[in-house]
Design a protein around this motif. Sequence first.
Motif, short mmCIF file in Angstrom:
data_model
loop_
_atom_site.label_atom_id
_atom_site.label_comp_id
_atom_site.label_asym_id
_atom_site.label_seq_id
_atom_site.Cartn_x
_atom_site.Cartn_y
_atom_site.Cartn_z
N PHE A 78 11.26 -8.30 -3.97
CA PHE A 78 11.35 -8.84 -5.31
C PHE A 78 10.58 -8.01 -6.33
CE2 PHE A 78 12.24 -12.71 -2.83
CZ PHE A 78 13.48 -13.00 -3.37
N GLU A 79 9.41 -7.51 -5.94
CA GLU A 79 8.58 -6.74 -6.87
C GLU A 79 8.31 -5.32 -6.38
OE1 GLU A 79 5.06 -9.02 -7.53
OE2 GLU A 79 6.15 -10.63 -8.53
N THR A 80 8.42 -5.13 -5.07
CA THR A 80 8.10 -3.81 -4.51
C THR A 80 9.21 -3.37 -3.56
OG1 THR A 80 6.90 -4.71 -2.60
CG2 THR A 80 5.61 -4.28 -4.60
N ARG A 116 6.59 -1.25 -7.75
CA ARG A 116 5.86 -0.29 -6.90
C ARG A 116 6.69 0.03 -5.66
NH1 ARG A 116 1.79 -3.59 -5.21
NH2 ARG A 116 2.59 -3.63 -3.10
N ILE A 117 6.45 1.24 -5.13
CA ILE A 117 6.99 1.63 -3.83
C ILE A 117 5.80 1.89 -2.92
CG2 ILE A 117 8.29 3.35 -2.53
CD1 ILE A 117 9.89 3.90 -5.08
N ASP A 118 5.86 1.33 -1.73
CA ASP A 118 4.83 1.53 -0.71
C ASP A 118 5.42 2.31 0.46
OD1 ASP A 118 2.92 -0.11 -2.06
OD2 ASP A 118 3.92 -1.88 -1.25
N GLY A 136 3.78 11.66 -6.91
CA GLY A 136 3.15 10.59 -7.66
C GLY A 136 2.64 9.42 -6.85
N PHE A 137 2.64 9.54 -5.54
CA PHE A 137 2.09 8.48 -4.69
C PHE A 137 0.58 8.67 -4.55
CE2 PHE A 137 6.49 8.20 -3.70
CZ PHE A 137 6.72 6.91 -3.25
N HIS A 157 1.10 4.41 -2.29
CA HIS A 157 1.93 3.64 -3.22
C HIS A 157 2.17 4.44 -4.50
CE1 HIS A 157 -2.26 2.73 -4.26
NE2 HIS A 157 -1.82 2.74 -5.50
N LYS A 158 3.25 4.07 -5.15
CA LYS A 158 3.61 4.68 -6.44
C LYS A 158 3.98 3.53 -7.38
CE LYS A 158 7.00 7.76 -8.62
NZ LYS A 158 6.37 9.02 -8.96
N TRP A 159 3.28 3.46 -8.51
CA TRP A 159 3.63 2.48 -9.53
C TRP A 159 4.81 3.02 -10.34
CZ3 TRP A 159 1.81 -2.25 -9.31
CH2 TRP A 159 0.62 -2.46 -8.61
#
Length: 166
Positions: A78-80, A116-118, A136-137, A157-159
């Motif tokens: 949902f968010e990441t 975000r991507i983790d 960019g992580f 993580h990358k915002w």
Amino acid sequence: METRFTAIELAAMRDAGDIARMSRDEIEHGLQWRWRPEAIRAMIRDSESSVIVSRLQTPLPEAAAGTLMGFAAMRFGFETAHLNLLAVDPRCRRQGLGRELLDWLVLTAHTAGLDRIDLEVRARNQGAQRFYRAAGFAPGKTIPGYYQGQETAVRMHKWLDSVARR
């Protein structure tokens, strides 16, 4: 100059065996093989995931045109989003394919409105960590025994928003 790789596209079921073998050889080496063809097929079918591929367009002496040269797989929440897998055939590394695959997924996550991507990467894999930092992580916590109780992982993580976060 003609590009060496085909355009990135969604993986098809017929790609599952090649993706699984590449995962075994390039990502999971030294561990039990987790991402077998049936697991890859399940991820390809999963509407909350994207599995993408790129193939060799111009043949190499040891690989025919159409050979799978790179892939990536990401699950969307949902968010990441979580990058599960990314690999490039050793014969084609350092030619921008890994970055193209990653950029495709980052753009997809950003377009979906995710924050975000983790991902996790082996702590001893300094090359992969440099690759992700350049994209960019940021490194986060280390997780001892993350990989089948054998190896430590670094969570990164990358915002995706335009405001810098810590």
